[in-house]
Design a protein around this motif. Structure first.
Motif, PDB file in Angstrom:
ATOM      1  N   ASN A 104       0.854  -1.192   0.000  1.00  0.00           N
ATOM      2  CA  ASN A 104       0.000   0.000   0.000  1.00  0.00           C
ATOM      3  C   ASN A 104       0.885   1.236   0.000  1.00  0.00           C
ATOM      4  OD1 ASN A 104      -1.804   2.061   0.342  1.00  0.00           O
ATOM      5  ND2 ASN A 104      -2.753   1.249   2.204  1.00  0.00           N
ATOM      6  N   PRO A 105       1.175   1.802  -1.180  1.00  0.00           N
ATOM      7  CA  PRO A 105       2.064   2.963  -1.237  1.00  0.00           C
ATOM      8  C   PRO A 105       1.490   4.219  -0.596  1.00  0.00           C
ATOM      9  CG  PRO A 105       1.126   2.499  -3.390  1.00  0.00           C
ATOM     10  CD  PRO A 105       0.753   1.351  -2.511  1.00  0.00           C
ATOM     11  N   MET A 106       0.214   4.186  -0.207  1.00  0.00           N
ATOM     12  CA  MET A 106      -0.344   5.337   0.515  1.00  0.00           C
ATOM     13  C   MET A 106       0.260   5.450   1.916  1.00  0.00           C
ATOM     14  SD  MET A 106      -2.446   6.891  -1.525  1.00  0.00           S
ATOM     15  CE  MET A 106      -3.333   7.958  -0.393  1.00  0.00           C
ATOM     16  N   VAL A 107       0.713   4.334   2.478  1.00  0.00           N
ATOM     17  CA  VAL A 107       1.266   4.359   3.830  1.00  0.00           C
ATOM     18  C   VAL A 107       2.713   3.890   3.903  1.00  0.00           C
ATOM     19  CG1 VAL A 107      -1.007   4.039   4.863  1.00  0.00           C
ATOM     20  CG2 VAL A 107       0.406   2.034   4.376  1.00  0.00           C
ATOM     21  N   ALA A 108       3.191   3.178   2.895  1.00  0.00           N
ATOM     22  CA  ALA A 108       4.567   2.668   2.925  1.00  0.00           C
ATOM     23  C   ALA A 108       5.557   3.823   2.980  1.00  0.00           C
ATOM     24  CB  ALA A 108       4.831   1.806   1.699  1.00  0.00           C
ATOM     25  N   THR A 109       6.568   3.687   3.823  1.00  0.00           N
ATOM     26  CA  THR A 109       7.502   4.786   4.073  1.00  0.00           C
ATOM     27  C   THR A 109       8.951   4.386   3.785  1.00  0.00           C
ATOM     28  OG1 THR A 109       8.415   6.242   5.793  1.00  0.00           O
ATOM     29  CG2 THR A 109       7.560   4.114   6.516  1.00  0.00           C
ATOM     30  N   SER A 110       9.744   5.363   3.416  1.00  0.00           N
ATOM     31  CA  SER A 110      11.176   5.169   3.166  1.00  0.00           C
ATOM     32  C   SER A 110      12.012   5.497   4.402  1.00  0.00           C
ATOM     33  CB  SER A 110      11.619   6.049   1.983  1.00  0.00           C
ATOM     34  OG  SER A 110      11.332   7.418   2.227  1.00  0.00           O
ATOM     35  N   TYR A 111      11.389   5.513   5.561  1.00  0.00           N
ATOM     36  CA  TYR A 111      12.059   5.874   6.815  1.00  0.00           C
ATOM     37  C   TYR A 111      13.323   5.029   7.034  1.00  0.00           C
ATOM     38  CZ  TYR A 111      12.194   7.655  11.649  1.00  0.00           C
ATOM     39  OH  TYR A 111      12.556   8.292  12.814  1.00  0.00           O
ATOM     40  N   GLY A 112      13.239   3.730   6.786  1.00  0.00           N
ATOM     41  CA  GLY A 112      14.373   2.844   7.036  1.00  0.00           C
ATOM     42  C   GLY A 112      15.585   3.175   6.193  1.00  0.00           C
ATOM     43  N   THR A 113      15.364   3.619   4.957  1.00  0.00           N
ATOM     44  CA  THR A 113      16.495   4.033   4.121  1.00  0.00           C
ATOM     45  C   THR A 113      17.189   5.247   4.723  1.00  0.00           C
ATOM     46  OG1 THR A 113      15.504   3.132   2.099  1.00  0.00           O
ATOM     47  CG2 THR A 113      17.158   4.856   1.833  1.00  0.00           C
ATOM     48  N   GLY A 114      16.406   6.158   5.296  1.00  0.00           N
ATOM     49  CA  GLY A 114      17.002   7.301   5.984  1.00  0.00           C
ATOM     50  C   GLY A 114      17.864   6.868   7.156  1.00  0.00           C
ATOM     51  N   GLN A 115      17.444   5.832   7.850  1.00  0.00           N
ATOM     52  CA  GLN A 115      18.234   5.322   8.973  1.00  0.00           C
ATOM     53  C   GLN A 115      19.562   4.742   8.499  1.00  0.00           C
ATOM     54  OE1 GLN A 115      14.816   2.903  10.464  1.00  0.00           O
ATOM     55  NE2 GLN A 115      15.304   3.809  12.471  1.00  0.00           N
ATOM     56  N   LEU A 116      19.579   4.106   7.332  1.00  0.00           N
ATOM     57  CA  LEU A 116      20.829   3.608   6.768  1.00  0.00           C
ATOM     58  C   LEU A 116      21.758   4.774   6.423  1.00  0.00           C
ATOM     59  CD1 LEU A 116      19.646   0.727   4.385  1.00  0.00           C
ATOM     60  CD2 LEU A 116      20.617   0.525   6.680  1.00  0.00           C
ATOM     61  N   VAL A 117      21.205   5.826   5.849  1.00  0.00           N
ATOM     62  CA  VAL A 117      22.006   7.015   5.532  1.00  0.00           C
ATOM     63  C   VAL A 117      22.615   7.596   6.802  1.00  0.00           C
ATOM     64  CG1 VAL A 117      21.902   9.403   4.712  1.00  0.00           C
ATOM     65  CG2 VAL A 117      20.748   7.588   3.422  1.00  0.00           C
ATOM     66  N   VAL A 118      21.810   7.707   7.845  1.00  0.00           N
ATOM     67  CA  VAL A 118      22.290   8.264   9.117  1.00  0.00           C
ATOM     68  C   VAL A 118      23.433   7.429   9.679  1.00  0.00           C
ATOM     69  CG1 VAL A 118      21.671   8.639  11.541  1.00  0.00           C
ATOM     70  CG2 VAL A 118      20.147   9.430   9.718  1.00  0.00           C
ATOM     71  N   ASP A 119      23.285   6.109   9.651  1.00  0.00           N
ATOM     72  CA  ASP A 119      24.330   5.246  10.182  1.00  0.00           C
ATOM     73  C   ASP A 119      25.632   5.428   9.409  1.00  0.00           C
ATOM     74  OD1 ASP A 119      24.570   2.827  12.192  1.00  0.00           O
ATOM     75  OD2 ASP A 119      25.677   2.238  10.394  1.00  0.00           O
ATOM     76  N   GLU A 206       1.940  12.299 -15.837  1.00  0.00           N
ATOM     77  CA  GLU A 206       1.635  11.010 -16.443  1.00  0.00           C
ATOM     78  C   GLU A 206       2.845  10.084 -16.511  1.00  0.00           C
ATOM     79  OE1 GLU A 206      -0.203  11.493 -20.215  1.00  0.00           O
ATOM     80  OE2 GLU A 206      -2.017  12.435 -19.416  1.00  0.00           O
ATOM     81  N   ASN A 207       4.029  10.646 -16.589  1.00  0.00           N
ATOM     82  CA  ASN A 207       5.254   9.846 -16.623  1.00  0.00           C
ATOM     83  C   ASN A 207       5.968   9.820 -15.279  1.00  0.00           C
ATOM     84  OD1 ASN A 207       5.078   9.197 -19.437  1.00  0.00           O
ATOM     85  ND2 ASN A 207       5.765  11.267 -19.903  1.00  0.00           N
ATOM     86  N   GLY A 208       5.275  10.290 -14.237  1.00  0.00           N
ATOM     87  CA  GLY A 208       5.900  10.409 -12.930  1.00  0.00           C
ATOM     88  C   GLY A 208       5.838   9.154 -12.091  1.00  0.00           C
ATOM     89  N   ALA A 209       6.329   9.280 -10.866  1.00  0.00           N
ATOM     90  CA  ALA A 209       6.478   8.134  -9.967  1.00  0.00           C
ATOM     91  C   ALA A 209       5.158   7.423  -9.706  1.00  0.00           C
ATOM     92  CB  ALA A 209       7.095   8.602  -8.645  1.00  0.00           C
ATOM     93  N   ALA A 210       4.096   8.174  -9.426  1.00  0.00           N
ATOM     94  CA  ALA A 210       2.819   7.553  -9.057  1.00  0.00           C
ATOM     95  C   ALA A 210       2.180   6.838 -10.250  1.00  0.00           C
ATOM     96  CB  ALA A 210       1.869   8.599  -8.496  1.00  0.00           C
ATOM     97  N   HIS A 211       2.058   7.540 -11.385  1.00  0.00           N
ATOM     98  CA  HIS A 211       1.357   6.967 -12.526  1.00  0.00           C
ATOM     99  C   HIS A 211       2.079   5.760 -13.113  1.00  0.00           C
ATOM    100  CE1 HIS A 211      -2.038   9.711 -13.255  1.00  0.00           C
ATOM    101  NE2 HIS A 211      -1.261  10.658 -12.734  1.00  0.00           N
ATOM    102  N   VAL A 212       3.396   5.803 -13.157  1.00  0.00           N
ATOM    103  CA  VAL A 212       4.149   4.741 -13.829  1.00  0.00           C
ATOM    104  C   VAL A 212       4.440   3.566 -12.906  1.00  0.00           C
ATOM    105  CG1 VAL A 212       6.304   4.179 -15.027  1.00  0.00           C
ATOM    106  CG2 VAL A 212       5.170   6.376 -15.445  1.00  0.00           C
ATOM    107  N   PHE A 213       4.771   3.852 -11.643  1.00  0.00           N
ATOM    108  CA  PHE A 213       5.279   2.791 -10.782  1.00  0.00           C
ATOM    109  C   PHE A 213       4.371   2.382  -9.630  1.00  0.00           C
ATOM    110  CE2 PHE A 213       9.024   5.155 -12.424  1.00  0.00           C
ATOM    111  CZ  PHE A 213       9.512   4.161 -13.253  1.00  0.00           C
ATOM    112  N   ALA A 214       3.486   3.277  -9.161  1.00  0.00           N
ATOM    113  CA  ALA A 214       2.682   2.946  -7.986  1.00  0.00           C
ATOM    114  C   ALA A 214       1.730   1.768  -8.192  1.00  0.00           C
ATOM    115  CB  ALA A 214       1.906   4.178  -7.498  1.00  0.00           C
ATOM    116  N   PRO A 215       1.160   1.562  -9.400  1.00  0.00           N
ATOM    117  CA  PRO A 215       0.256   0.418  -9.560  1.00  0.00           C
ATOM    118  C   PRO A 215       0.912  -0.919  -9.239  1.00  0.00           C
ATOM    119  CG  PRO A 215      -0.090   1.972 -11.340  1.00  0.00           C
ATOM    120  CD  PRO A 215       1.121   2.453 -10.584  1.00  0.00           C
ATOM    121  N   GLN A 216       2.186  -1.092  -9.578  1.00  0.00           N
ATOM    122  CA  GLN A 216       2.844  -2.364  -9.284  1.00  0.00           C
ATOM    123  C   GLN A 216       3.167  -2.506  -7.807  1.00  0.00           C
ATOM    124  OE1 GLN A 216       6.026  -1.299 -11.998  1.00  0.00           O
ATOM    125  NE2 GLN A 216       7.552  -1.443 -10.383  1.00  0.00           N
ATOM    126  N   LYS A 217       2.987  -1.421  -7.053  1.00  0.00           N
ATOM    127  CA  LYS A 217       3.203  -1.462  -5.607  1.00  0.00           C
ATOM    128  C   LYS A 217       1.892  -1.573  -4.844  1.00  0.00           C
ATOM    129  CE  LYS A 217       7.204   1.532  -6.335  1.00  0.00           C
ATOM    130  NZ  LYS A 217       7.894   2.788  -5.989  1.00  0.00           N
TER     131      LYS A 217
END
Length: 378
Positions: A104-119, A206-217
């Motif tokens: 569900n990309p409406m709630v899925a977060t990239s928070y964990g990737t930020g934690q890797l950057v911080v480390d 139309e060629n952006g992140a949501a329209h092109v990639f969100a359906p497969q998520k």
């Protein structure tokens, strides 16, 4: 003695690049025992990116407790070599971390990737290479930014407010101010970021992140529209806040907008994932005395010619007049692939093989071995 370079992309959900390469190597040696086979694990920014760079540059794998796309604690890894870190965003924010029912990309977060950057920053890294591929998110990198702010300003542990703000693009700038403003983050000032992706899409439209990639998520048609509108609001607010606008930069739409966050907030340099890797391993030097390159991917068609990994390898090899053979689990648009310059195109799977059987690792390995031995070297 012939020198053959094997550089096959992962067969997603089936074989890693290294496993596919090894199977091809066995097929070669079964027909040409004296051949010199050079195996090159490869990735264009998605699955296997970290491992490919470890093979190329060495380093050690660092494990970190982070949050997955649904803010559950998991252990994710990144590569550390000197003052350089290589982060594969799918390790913390990947689609494969979720079951189909959880997507569900409406709630899925990239928070964990930020934690890797911080480390990585806390370990003294001055150059962070980020492979953008396979994400479960479409949060424009808000989760990533939230994690950096939480850790590098107030030092607070992540809270429910962090979870909420990580996916609420329309309230993001205001939310940043509440728990430590982005302007207060100084630890990134002397850190250089390079994002690696074969995606050139902008953030919105139309060629952006949501329209092109969100359906497969897992996004519905209505959610795609909501995600795109949310991304547009966030980009407009960010442009006003920072005085620049990267929403239309190539790569901004990669990994659910994570590309945009790195470009807009961290002044990242965007590179083709395969070109970055091939430069790192000095692939052109390997080609100097090569007689043949074998590359491949799970599915090859006209999209292969739009910057995907086998095409990047083909372009390098053509400069050195080395023929390139392409194998894949599925082949379409074969004549287009041949016209582009591949010397031979071969499907590893018999036409009547059921997909569920073809995707079994043991079957895929055997089919690669057989294809190389019977079709390419017949």
């Amino acid at each position: 003695m012939k020198k053959i370079i094997v550089a096959i992309d992962s067969f997603k959900g089936c074989l890693t690049s290294a496993e596919a390469n090894q199977a091809a190597c066995e097929g070669i040696l079964s027909k040409m025992p004296d051949a010199k086979v050079v195996q090159v694990p490869v990735s264009d920014g998605g699955e296997g990116f970290m491992e490919a760079f470890q093979t190329a540059m060495g380093g050690s794998i660092v494990e970190v407790n982070v949050k997955d796309p649904l803010m559950r604690t998991i252990v994710a890894q990144y590569l550390l070599q000197g003052d350089t870190a290589v982060i594969e965003i799918a390790k913390a924010s990947g689609l494969t971390l979720l079951s189909p029912e959880e997507r569900n990309p409406m709630v899925a977060t990239s928070y964990g990737t930020g934690q890797l950057v911080v480390d990585a920053v806390r370990k003294g890294c001055k150059h962070i290479i980020v492979g953008l591929g396979g994400s479960a998110t479409s949060d424009c990198g808000i989760g990533l930014l939230r994690a950096i702010i939480d850790s590098l300003t107030s030092g607070r542990a992540c809270s429910r407010s962090a979870i909420e703000s990580s996916s609420d693009c329309s309230r993001s700038i205001a939310a940043f101010s509440k728990g430590g403003n982005w302007d207060d983050v100084r630890e990134l000032d002397d850190v250089r970021f390079t994002i690696a992706t074969d995606v050139t899409n902008p953030l919105c439209g139309e060629n952006g992140a949501a329209h092109v990639f969100a359906p497969q998520k897992g996004a519905t048609d209505e959610q795609v529209l909501a995600l795109d509108a949310r991304a547009k609001r966030f980009a407009e607010a960010s442009a006003k806040h920072l005085g620049r606008d990267c929403q239309n930069n190539p790569g901004a739409g990669a990994a659910g907008g994570l590309g945009y966050a790195f470009l807009q907030y961290m002044n990242a340099n965007c590179r083709s994932g395969i070109d970055l890797l091939l430069d790192t391993i000095h692939f052109d030097d390997l080609l100097q005395d090569a007689n043949l390159v074998i590359t491949g991917e799970g599915s090859a068609d006209r999209q292969t010619l739009m910057g995907k990994l086998p095409f990047g390898i083909l372009q390098r090899a053509q400069h050195h007049h080395v023929p390139v053979m392409l194998i894949a689990g599925r082949i379409a648009d074969e004549q287009l692939l041949l016209d582009a310059g591949f010397s031979r195109v071969a499907c590893i799977n018999p036409p009547d093989l059921p997909l569920e059987i073809a995707l079994q690792p043991a079957t895929a390995k055997e089919n690669i071995r057989r294809t190389i031995a019977e079709k390419i070297f017949k």
